[in-house]
Design a protein around this motif. Structure first.
Motif, PDB file in Angstrom:
ATOM      1  N   ARG A 118      37.627  27.995  24.086  1.00 48.42           N
ATOM      2  CA  ARG A 118      38.245  28.425  22.844  1.00 48.42           C
ATOM      3  C   ARG A 118      39.219  29.559  23.124  1.00 48.42           C
ATOM      4  N   LYS A 119      40.380  29.436  22.570  1.00 48.62           N
ATOM      5  CA  LYS A 119      41.400  30.443  22.767  1.00 48.62           C
ATOM      6  C   LYS A 119      41.100  31.650  21.879  1.00 48.62           C
ATOM      7  N   VAL A 120      41.324  32.814  22.438  1.00 51.20           N
ATOM      8  CA  VAL A 120      41.065  34.044  21.690  1.00 51.20           C
ATOM      9  C   VAL A 120      42.097  34.164  20.578  1.00 51.20           C
ATOM     10  N   PRO A 121      41.700  34.527  19.357  1.00 49.38           N
ATOM     11  CA  PRO A 121      42.679  34.708  18.276  1.00 49.38           C
ATOM     12  C   PRO A 121      43.769  35.705  18.660  1.00 49.38           C
ATOM     13  N   GLU A 143      47.089  34.829  30.909  1.00 53.06           N
ATOM     14  CA  GLU A 143      46.437  33.599  30.475  1.00 53.06           C
ATOM     15  C   GLU A 143      44.932  33.828  30.349  1.00 53.06           C
ATOM     16  N   PRO A 144      44.272  33.228  29.344  1.00 52.87           N
ATOM     17  CA  PRO A 144      42.813  33.380  29.212  1.00 52.87           C
ATOM     18  C   PRO A 144      42.085  32.759  30.398  1.00 52.87           C
ATOM     19  N   GLU A 145      40.971  33.361  30.745  1.00 51.49           N
ATOM     20  CA  GLU A 145      40.188  32.901  31.899  1.00 51.49           C
ATOM     21  C   GLU A 145      38.942  32.181  31.402  1.00 51.49           C
ATOM     22  N   PHE A 146      38.716  30.969  31.974  1.00 56.00           N
ATOM     23  CA  PHE A 146      37.534  30.188  31.628  1.00 56.00           C
ATOM     24  C   PHE A 146      36.757  29.896  32.909  1.00 56.00           C
ATOM     25  N   PHE A 147      35.426  29.785  32.731  1.00 54.69           N
ATOM     26  CA  PHE A 147      34.557  29.525  33.888  1.00 54.69           C
ATOM     27  C   PHE A 147      34.595  28.036  34.221  1.00 54.69           C
ATOM     28  N   ASP A 148      34.600  27.751  35.531  1.00 59.29           N
ATOM     29  CA  ASP A 148      34.578  26.365  35.998  1.00 59.29           C
ATOM     30  C   ASP A 148      33.189  25.920  36.425  1.00 59.29           C
ATOM     31  N   VAL A 149      32.294  26.865  36.747  1.00 58.70           N
ATOM     32  CA  VAL A 149      30.943  26.559  37.238  1.00 58.70           C
ATOM     33  C   VAL A 149      29.933  27.232  36.314  1.00 58.70           C
ATOM     34  N   CYS A 150      28.863  26.510  36.041  1.00 56.97           N
ATOM     35  CA  CYS A 150      27.821  27.049  35.151  1.00 56.97           C
ATOM     36  C   CYS A 150      27.213  28.324  35.717  1.00 56.97           C
ATOM     37  N   LYS A 151      27.050  28.367  37.020  1.00 55.20           N
ATOM     38  CA  LYS A 151      26.434  29.530  37.640  1.00 55.20           C
ATOM     39  C   LYS A 151      27.242  30.788  37.362  1.00 55.20           C
ATOM     40  N   GLN A 152      28.553  30.704  37.439  1.00 58.53           N
ATOM     41  CA  GLN A 152      29.387  31.871  37.157  1.00 58.53           C
ATOM     42  C   GLN A 152      29.241  32.337  35.714  1.00 58.53           C
ATOM     43  N   PHE A 153      29.157  31.389  34.806  1.00 59.70           N
ATOM     44  CA  PHE A 153      29.029  31.733  33.390  1.00 59.70           C
ATOM     45  C   PHE A 153      27.723  32.474  33.114  1.00 59.70           C
TER      46      PHE A 153
END
Length: 592
Positions: A477-480, A489-499
């Protein structure tokens, strides 16, 4: 009384309570008897052995009847019946002594005197003595019953049980306990049947309790007086009658075993919780216990403004009078507040507690589901502890509830599966389905683990055993725009472990910051200097800075030179006795 009787009374010899009978070694004077044949005769000692009523007068060298003389003196027999030879003149005709003694013993005067002086007191004791003896017996029985009444009050107050209880006075805990003890004690049972003077009234009970309370306070005060210093602890609360109550405690060190002691001094009803009122109560307590504020070295209260206020708070007022009375925000209360602050700012932990609270309500507010949970537990996990509800006030003990939820995870999952089928209420059924959905998500299981490593290391085993779905990443989800700062650019996690690692360390940082904020106190820093002073001395480090901080505050309590000498001795003992202790102290000093 006639003049003849008074003159006769004056002729009676002076006798004591017991007749005077000389020993056999006594030499009696001899008298001369006879005109044609002169014979010298005297009193004989064997006469006294056979006749205990004989009284010998050394002044008159004559014997008297002690019983008759006493009877005449006490006016228990008439004077006309008395034999002058044995009551006034005295008998000294030693030749006719044996015959005269027998004749006097058989006389009516002697028999009446013996009856009034010797026999009658044996059969009919003195009325005054009888009343006194009965009074002493009654007083002893009353004292015994009174001690049992006091012991009943002592038991009830010691156990924190109400003396009266619910209902009528005759059904009170106090009276029923007395009746129970009366079944084995006839004296106490008879005492309870009295109509008055039983010492069980409301006023008497309160007086006994006050006496015991004052006795305990005197013992506590005596023990604290032997200690050099003490600390004051107090907190206020509202009782069931909506009245403010202030609880005062004294913390001190027992010099016998060097163990800290905490004694409750009392509970005081106050009109308000202002700093001035609380300080007045503390001062009254110090006067009551005969304590001086100059011996106070610590204050422990909650973090309310009236207690720790920097201008007019309780701690500030006492610190102005005694700077060595360091204020400390109660560590238990501070830790509880720190946990509460961290949970409020951490969505993961907040959601976990909300779901656990929902589980507690669904289980404990329904006897049917609670019974079903116990039956499922006996069949699926009989060796695990039972499910515990959340504590409503203390955050630090809620970990036990979270752990019990993990221990009974499979049991609770089965409970929701079976409960959703027979529940007819749509609202309750929706809540059960919502909790069941949470139990199947990996996120809910993650919220209850202590460390990320323990969770991710056994991920496959945990999912299989507890029937939990695979971990998934949240939707991107993009930050308002109103929250964006900069053009990155917004950063999103690619691996569950990192999240999940990011969530774990975020919660850990919140906890560390909350603890530092709550425990950053001036008093805590001084206690830290005291600890570092010992550890640095053992580690052979330079402890002069810590020593200066301590001596600047406690300059009247210790001598800096003697303290430095003791530290050198302590350091030498640690090195010579146990080198492992030095290593442990160095580790503690580094980690602290």
């Amino acid at each position: 009384m006639s003049s003849s009787t008074e003159s006769a009374q004056s002729c009676l010899p002076k006798v004591t309570s017991q007749p005077y009978q000389p020993m056999s070694a006594f030499v009696f004077p001899k008298r001369t008897f006879g005109k044609k044949v002169v014979v010298r005769r005297s009193c004989q000692s064997p006469w006294f052995e056979k006749r205990k009523w004989l009284h010998y007068s050394t002044k008159d060298d004559a014997v008297f009847c002690h019983v008759c003389v006493v009877a005449l003196q006490s006016k228990k027999i008439k004077w006309q019946k008395g034999d002058p030879s044995f009551v006034s003149k005295g008998f000294s005709a030693w030749k006719e002594a044996t015959v005269a003694f027998k004749s006097h013993e058989s006389s009516s005067c002697h028999r009446e005197a013996m009856q009034m002086i010797v026999e009658l007191p044996k059969t009919c004791p003195d009325v005054g003595k009888m009343l006194s003896r009965e009074h002493a017996t009654e007083k002893g029985q009353n004292r015994e019953c009174l001690l049992k009444i006091i012991s009943n009050l002592k038991f009830l107050t010691r156990q924190g049980l109400p003396v009266r209880g619910d209902g009528d006075e005759t059904d009170s805990n106090f009276i029923q306990l007395l009746k129970l003890r009366g079944q084995d004690d006839p004296l106490l049972k008879c005492w309870l049947t009295r109509k008055s003077s039983k010492y069980v009234s409301h006023d008497m009970r309160n007086e006994f309790i006050n006496i015991m309370a004052l006795s305990i306070l005197r013992e506590i005060a005596e023990c604290i007086q032997k200690s050099t210093i003490f600390s004051i602890m107090c907190d206020e609360c509202t009782d069931s009658s909506n009245r403010e109550q202030l609880v005062l405690c004294i913390r001190w060190i027992d010099h016998g075993n060097l163990e800290p002691q905490e004694d409750v001094i009392g509970t005081y009803q106050i009109d308000d919780i202002s700093a001035h009122t609380v300080v007045s109560v503390i001062r009254d307590m110090l006067v009551l216990m005969n304590f001086s504020l100059s011996r106070c070295r610590g204050q422990c209260y909650n973090g309310a403004a009236n207690m720790k206020g920097g201008n007019t708070g309780v701690a500030k007022q006492l610190l102005d009078e005694e700077p060595r009375a360091l204020y400390t925000h109660c560590y238990g209360h501070a830790l509880n507040l720190a946990v509460g602050d961290a949970v409020k700012h951490c969505k993961v932990m907040k959601d976990a507690l909300d779901t656990t609270y929902e589980v507690s309500k669904l289980v404990k507010y329904s006897p049917k589901r609670d019974t079903a949970l116990q039956k499922l537990k006996e069949s699926l996990a009989p060796d695990t502890p039972g499910f515990r509800t959340l504590c409503p006030t203390r955050w630090t003990v809620r970990a036990d509830s979270l752990k019990s939820e993990i221990d009974n995870y499979c049991v609770l999952q089965e409970l929701w599966e079976t409960s959703k089928d027979y529940v007819s209420d749509p609202a309750i059924k929706g809540r059960i389905i919502g909790v069941l959905f949470q139990f199947r998500t990996f996120q809910y299981l993650f919220e209850r683990r202590h460390t990320v490593r323990s969770l991710l290391k056994g991920l496959q085993e945990t999912r299989t055993k507890l029937d939990v779905d695979d971990p998934v990443l949240p939707g991107k989800r993009k930050v308002p725009r109103r929250y964006e700062e900069g053009s990155a650019e917004p950063e999103f996690f690619d691996v569950c472990k990192q999240f999940y690692c990011q969530q774990y360390y975020e919660a850990l940082d919140l906890f560390v910051n909350a603890i530092q904020a709550r425990f950053d106190q001036p008093g805590f820093k001084m206690y830290r200097n005291l600890q570092d002073l010992l550890l640095q001395a053992v580690k052979s480090d330079d402890y002069r800075e810590c020593l200066n901080h301590v001596t600047s505050l406690c300059h009247d309590d210790l001598d800096a030179q003697q303290l430095q000498l003791h530290h050198e001795i302590l350091q030498a003992n640690f090195v010579l006795v146990d080198k492992t202790s030095v290593t442990v102290c160095m580790t503690l000093g580094t980690t602290s």
